[in-house]
Scaffold this motif. Structure first.
Motif, PDB file in Angstrom:
ATOM      1  N   GLY A 147       0.794  -1.227   0.000  1.00 45.41           N
ATOM      2  CA  GLY A 147       0.000   0.000   0.000  1.00 45.41           C
ATOM      3  C   GLY A 147       0.820   1.268   0.000  1.00 45.41           C
ATOM      4  O   GLY A 147       0.289   2.342  -0.285  1.00 45.41           O
ATOM      5  N   VAL A 148       2.099   1.156   0.329  1.00 40.63           N
ATOM      6  CA  VAL A 148       2.939   2.360   0.375  1.00 40.63           C
ATOM      7  C   VAL A 148       4.137   2.273  -0.573  1.00 40.63           C
ATOM      8  O   VAL A 148       5.055   3.086  -0.492  1.00 40.63           O
ATOM      9  CB  VAL A 148       3.434   2.633   1.815  1.00 40.63           C
ATOM     10  CG1 VAL A 148       2.262   2.934   2.734  1.00 40.63           C
ATOM     11  CG2 VAL A 148       4.259   1.472   2.361  1.00 40.63           C
ATOM     12  N   THR A 149       4.124   1.279  -1.465  1.00 40.88           N
ATOM     13  CA  THR A 149       5.199   1.148  -2.445  1.00 40.88           C
ATOM     14  C   THR A 149       4.593   1.014  -3.832  1.00 40.88           C
ATOM     15  O   THR A 149       3.379   0.984  -4.007  1.00 40.88           O
ATOM     16  CB  THR A 149       6.087  -0.081  -2.158  1.00 40.88           C
ATOM     17  OG1 THR A 149       5.309  -1.276  -2.337  1.00 40.88           O
ATOM     18  CG2 THR A 149       6.643  -0.049  -0.749  1.00 40.88           C
ATOM     19  N   ASP A 150       5.454   0.890  -4.812  1.00 37.02           N
ATOM     20  CA  ASP A 150       5.013   0.714  -6.198  1.00 37.02           C
ATOM     21  C   ASP A 150       5.218  -0.722  -6.673  1.00 37.02           C
ATOM     22  O   ASP A 150       5.429  -0.977  -7.856  1.00 37.02           O
ATOM     23  CB  ASP A 150       5.786   1.664  -7.129  1.00 37.02           C
ATOM     24  CG  ASP A 150       5.529   3.119  -6.788  1.00 37.02           C
ATOM     25  OD1 ASP A 150       4.373   3.441  -6.451  1.00 37.02           O
ATOM     26  OD2 ASP A 150       6.480   3.923  -6.837  1.00 37.02           O
ATOM     27  N   SER A 151       5.157  -1.685  -5.760  1.00 40.61           N
ATOM     28  CA  SER A 151       5.367  -3.085  -6.106  1.00 40.61           C
ATOM     29  C   SER A 151       4.304  -3.551  -7.088  1.00 40.61           C
ATOM     30  O   SER A 151       3.143  -3.144  -7.017  1.00 40.61           O
ATOM     31  CB  SER A 151       5.315  -3.954  -4.852  1.00 40.61           C
ATOM     32  OG  SER A 151       6.210  -3.485  -3.869  1.00 40.61           O
ATOM     33  N   ASP A 152       4.700  -4.440  -8.023  1.00 38.86           N
ATOM     34  CA  ASP A 152       3.711  -4.968  -8.954  1.00 38.86           C
ATOM     35  C   ASP A 152       3.084  -6.231  -8.377  1.00 38.86           C
ATOM     36  O   ASP A 152       3.519  -6.766  -7.362  1.00 38.86           O
ATOM     37  CB  ASP A 152       4.322  -5.226 -10.340  1.00 38.86           C
ATOM     38  CG  ASP A 152       5.489  -6.208 -10.304  1.00 38.86           C
ATOM     39  OD1 ASP A 152       5.476  -7.138  -9.462  1.00 38.86           O
ATOM     40  OD2 ASP A 152       6.416  -6.064 -11.120  1.00 38.86           O
ATOM     41  N   GLU A 153       2.022  -6.712  -9.040  1.00 40.57           N
ATOM     42  CA  GLU A 153       1.270  -7.856  -8.537  1.00 40.57           C
ATOM     43  C   GLU A 153       2.124  -9.115  -8.453  1.00 40.57           C
ATOM     44  O   GLU A 153       1.946  -9.944  -7.555  1.00 40.57           O
ATOM     45  CB  GLU A 153       0.046  -8.112  -9.422  1.00 40.57           C
ATOM     46  CG  GLU A 153      -1.045  -7.081  -9.287  1.00 40.57           C
ATOM     47  CD  GLU A 153      -1.672  -7.076  -7.905  1.00 40.57           C
ATOM     48  OE1 GLU A 153      -1.805  -8.152  -7.298  1.00 40.57           O
ATOM     49  OE2 GLU A 153      -1.994  -5.986  -7.407  1.00 40.57           O
ATOM     50  N   GLU A 154       3.063  -9.276  -9.368  1.00 42.83           N
ATOM     51  CA  GLU A 154       3.918 -10.460  -9.336  1.00 42.83           C
ATOM     52  C   GLU A 154       4.772 -10.484  -8.081  1.00 42.83           C
ATOM     53  O   GLU A 154       4.940 -11.532  -7.442  1.00 42.83           O
ATOM     54  CB  GLU A 154       4.817 -10.501 -10.581  1.00 42.83           C
ATOM     55  CG  GLU A 154       5.694 -11.744 -10.637  1.00 42.83           C
ATOM     56  CD  GLU A 154       6.498 -11.845 -11.921  1.00 42.83           C
ATOM     57  OE1 GLU A 154       7.432 -12.652 -11.955  1.00 42.83           O
ATOM     58  OE2 GLU A 154       6.190 -11.103 -12.879  1.00 42.83           O
ATOM     59  N   ASP A 155       5.304  -9.314  -7.699  1.00 41.63           N
ATOM     60  CA  ASP A 155       6.088  -9.241  -6.464  1.00 41.63           C
ATOM     61  C   ASP A 155       5.227  -9.583  -5.252  1.00 41.63           C
ATOM     62  O   ASP A 155       5.660 -10.312  -4.360  1.00 41.63           O
ATOM     63  CB  ASP A 155       6.684  -7.836  -6.290  1.00 41.63           C
ATOM     64  CG  ASP A 155       7.788  -7.532  -7.287  1.00 41.63           C
ATOM     65  OD1 ASP A 155       8.435  -8.488  -7.763  1.00 41.63           O
ATOM     66  OD2 ASP A 155       8.007  -6.346  -7.586  1.00 41.63           O
ATOM     67  N   VAL A 156       4.018  -9.033  -5.221  1.00 41.97           N
ATOM     68  CA  VAL A 156       3.116  -9.270  -4.092  1.00 41.97           C
ATOM     69  C   VAL A 156       2.761 -10.747  -3.983  1.00 41.97           C
ATOM     70  O   VAL A 156       2.848 -11.353  -2.903  1.00 41.97           O
ATOM     71  CB  VAL A 156       1.842  -8.416  -4.223  1.00 41.97           C
ATOM     72  CG1 VAL A 156       0.829  -8.783  -3.140  1.00 41.97           C
ATOM     73  CG2 VAL A 156       2.190  -6.933  -4.151  1.00 41.97           C
ATOM     74  N   MET A 157       2.350 -11.350  -5.094  1.00 41.52           N
ATOM     75  CA  MET A 157       1.925 -12.742  -5.055  1.00 41.52           C
ATOM     76  C   MET A 157       3.087 -13.675  -4.744  1.00 41.52           C
ATOM     77  O   MET A 157       2.912 -14.690  -4.064  1.00 41.52           O
ATOM     78  CB  MET A 157       1.277 -13.127  -6.389  1.00 41.52           C
ATOM     79  CG  MET A 157       0.022 -12.340  -6.725  1.00 41.52           C
ATOM     80  SD  MET A 157      -1.194 -12.299  -5.373  1.00 41.52           S
ATOM     81  CE  MET A 157      -1.617 -14.025  -5.266  1.00 41.52           C
ATOM     82  N   THR A 158       4.283 -13.334  -5.225  1.00 43.93           N
ATOM     83  CA  THR A 158       5.449 -14.157  -4.904  1.00 43.93           C
ATOM     84  C   THR A 158       5.744 -14.101  -3.410  1.00 43.93           C
ATOM     85  O   THR A 158       5.999 -15.136  -2.777  1.00 43.93           O
ATOM     86  CB  THR A 158       6.682 -13.686  -5.704  1.00 43.93           C
ATOM     87  OG1 THR A 158       6.414 -13.819  -7.100  1.00 43.93           O
ATOM     88  CG2 THR A 158       7.907 -14.518  -5.347  1.00 43.93           C
ATOM     89  N   ALA A 159       5.701 -12.894  -2.833  1.00 42.77           N
ATOM     90  CA  ALA A 159       5.965 -12.754  -1.402  1.00 42.77           C
ATOM     91  C   ALA A 159       4.928 -13.505  -0.576  1.00 42.77           C
ATOM     92  O   ALA A 159       5.269 -14.199   0.390  1.00 42.77           O
ATOM     93  CB  ALA A 159       5.988 -11.272  -1.023  1.00 42.77           C
ATOM     94  N   ILE A 160       3.651 -13.393  -0.943  1.00 47.72           N
ATOM     95  CA  ILE A 160       2.594 -14.098  -0.215  1.00 47.72           C
ATOM     96  C   ILE A 160       2.758 -15.604  -0.360  1.00 47.72           C
ATOM     97  O   ILE A 160       2.579 -16.367   0.604  1.00 47.72           O
ATOM     98  CB  ILE A 160       1.210 -13.642  -0.698  1.00 47.72           C
ATOM     99  CG1 ILE A 160       0.932 -12.205  -0.244  1.00 47.72           C
ATOM    100  CG2 ILE A 160       0.114 -14.574  -0.184  1.00 47.72           C
ATOM    101  CD1 ILE A 160      -0.380 -11.636  -0.733  1.00 47.72           C
ATOM    102  N   SER A 161       3.113 -16.057  -1.554  1.00 49.02           N
ATOM    103  CA  SER A 161       3.309 -17.488  -1.768  1.00 49.02           C
ATOM    104  C   SER A 161       4.454 -18.019  -0.909  1.00 49.02           C
ATOM    105  O   SER A 161       4.360 -19.097  -0.311  1.00 49.02           O
ATOM    106  CB  SER A 161       3.592 -17.765  -3.251  1.00 49.02           C
ATOM    107  OG  SER A 161       2.488 -17.436  -4.055  1.00 49.02           O
ATOM    108  N   LEU A 162       5.541 -17.260  -0.838  1.00 48.09           N
ATOM    109  CA  LEU A 162       6.684 -17.684  -0.032  1.00 48.09           C
ATOM    110  C   LEU A 162       6.326 -17.700   1.459  1.00 48.09           C
ATOM    111  O   LEU A 162       6.692 -18.630   2.186  1.00 48.09           O
ATOM    112  CB  LEU A 162       7.881 -16.761  -0.279  1.00 48.09           C
ATOM    113  CG  LEU A 162       8.547 -16.880  -1.642  1.00 48.09           C
ATOM    114  CD1 LEU A 162       9.584 -15.769  -1.837  1.00 48.09           C
ATOM    115  CD2 LEU A 162       9.211 -18.248  -1.814  1.00 48.09           C
TER     116      LEU A 162
END
Length: 338
Positions: A147-162
């Motif tokens: 919510g406070v960065t410009d991360s893309d969806e791939e970064d988010v989903m990878t982090a959640i998956s890990l």
């Protein structure tokens, strides 16, 4: 590439319905499994059911908005309700040694994970998401940083998956290790609360050990969650300065749900929440986390994780090993001096 769910913010409420119906069915199924097999928590069951849905080959495109809503929005509501379960006196009762253990574990894990990520070639944003998720509170922390960065969806989903993958491994490993270490239940609770990634995963881990472990684990974990607020504020402040220099839109200093968590914690500490509301709110929180874990489980793609390469998996493994060993060392030190 990881196929991410369409953004909930760009979808109408009608498009959420199919996924939310499946989430309701998943929650009911998880609750039924818990009733049939008491040792299996509804949270763990929901995660497993979601992962089965996400990896069984059935197309979830229509379901994706509702699943993402559960994994993200309902999770945030659950985090807000978590604040009701924690009062400042509860935190202080842990004692200075345990509070220092939590603080040191979070700081060392956060900065060490970023170092691991840089050394192994992960992008800056992905490394930041993984570091926050692993050191603080899993997917909720990832969502907050997103919510406070410009991360893309791939970064988010990878982090959640890990976070989901290694948190699940910790859920199995800690109770198994406890049988060899012969730690008291409260010590296992401190260990689980200080090391396991997700709040829901901490609850599922400690429930296996016993009620004393569960009570301690929840308070220790929520103490970690409290650290999310200053961490996000620090990241947001740094990003705001960067955005100001670049002339782009500034992110919020503290995300709304983090403020909600702190507000609920303040209300509980001031005894403004009636005691007879605590049980219903805790039930609502459990349902919300069960729904969120089902949605998170459905977002995990084992093949996509493998396609991220060994670097992401290695960073997750190193970070999990680090936080587990540091917190265990801290627990043993606390026991030694008590």
């Amino acid at each position: 590439m990881i196929q991410s769910a369409p953004s909930v913010r760009r979808t109408g409420s009608s498009s959420l319905l199919p996924g939310l119906v499946v989430v309701v069915v998943g929650v009911a199924g998880a609750m039924a499994i818990n009733l049939a097999f008491g040792a299996v928590s509804p949270l763990m069951a929901a995660l497993a059911l979601g992962a089965i849905l996400g990896n069984c080959g059935i197309s979830t495109v229509t379901l994706a908005p509702g699943l993402a809503f559960a994994a993200r929005r309902l999770l945030r509501v659950g985090i807000v309700l978590l604040g009701v379960q924690l009062a400042v006196p509860d935190v202080l009762k842990l004692g200075l040694p345990v509070l220092l253990l939590v603080l040191v574990t979070v700081i060392v894990t956060f900065f060490s994970t970023q170092w691991f990520g840089r050394r192994l070639g992960l992008s800056r944003d992905r490394t930041l998401l993984v570091a926050t998720g692993f050191s603080i509170c899993g997917a909720a922390a990832v969502a907050a940083v997103d919510g406070v960065t410009d991360s893309d969806e791939e970064d988010v989903m990878t982090a959640i998956s890990l976070v989901t993958l290694y948190g699940c491994l910790a859920m199995v490993a800690l109770p198994f290790a406890q049988t060899f270490l012969n730690l008291p239940e409260e010590s296992v609770g401190i260990w689980a609360g200080a090391s396991v990634h997700e709040v829901a995963q901490v609850v599922a881990t400690a429930e296996v050990v016993g009620s004393a472990a569960l009570a301690t684990a929840v308070v220790v974990k929520l103490t970690r969650v409290v650290l999310l607020a200053p961490l996000i504020a620090g990241i947001s402040f740094w990003r705001r300065r960067t955005a100001q220099a670049a002339g782009s839109k500034k992110p919020p200093l503290v995300p709304l749900f983090v403020g909600g968590f702190l507000a609920m914690m303040a209300l509980r500490s001031l005894h403004l929440v009636p005691d007879d509301l605590l049980a219903p709110l805790k039930t609502a929180q459990t349902v919300l986390f069960t729904a969120a874990l089902f949605g998170m489980g459905a977002s995990v793609r084992l093949r996509a994780l493998l396609r991220t390469g060994w670097s992401g998996l290695a960073v997750g493994l190193l970070s999990t090993a680090l936080i587990t060993l540091i917190s265990l060392a801290g627990v043993l030190a606390v026991n030694l001096f008590n």
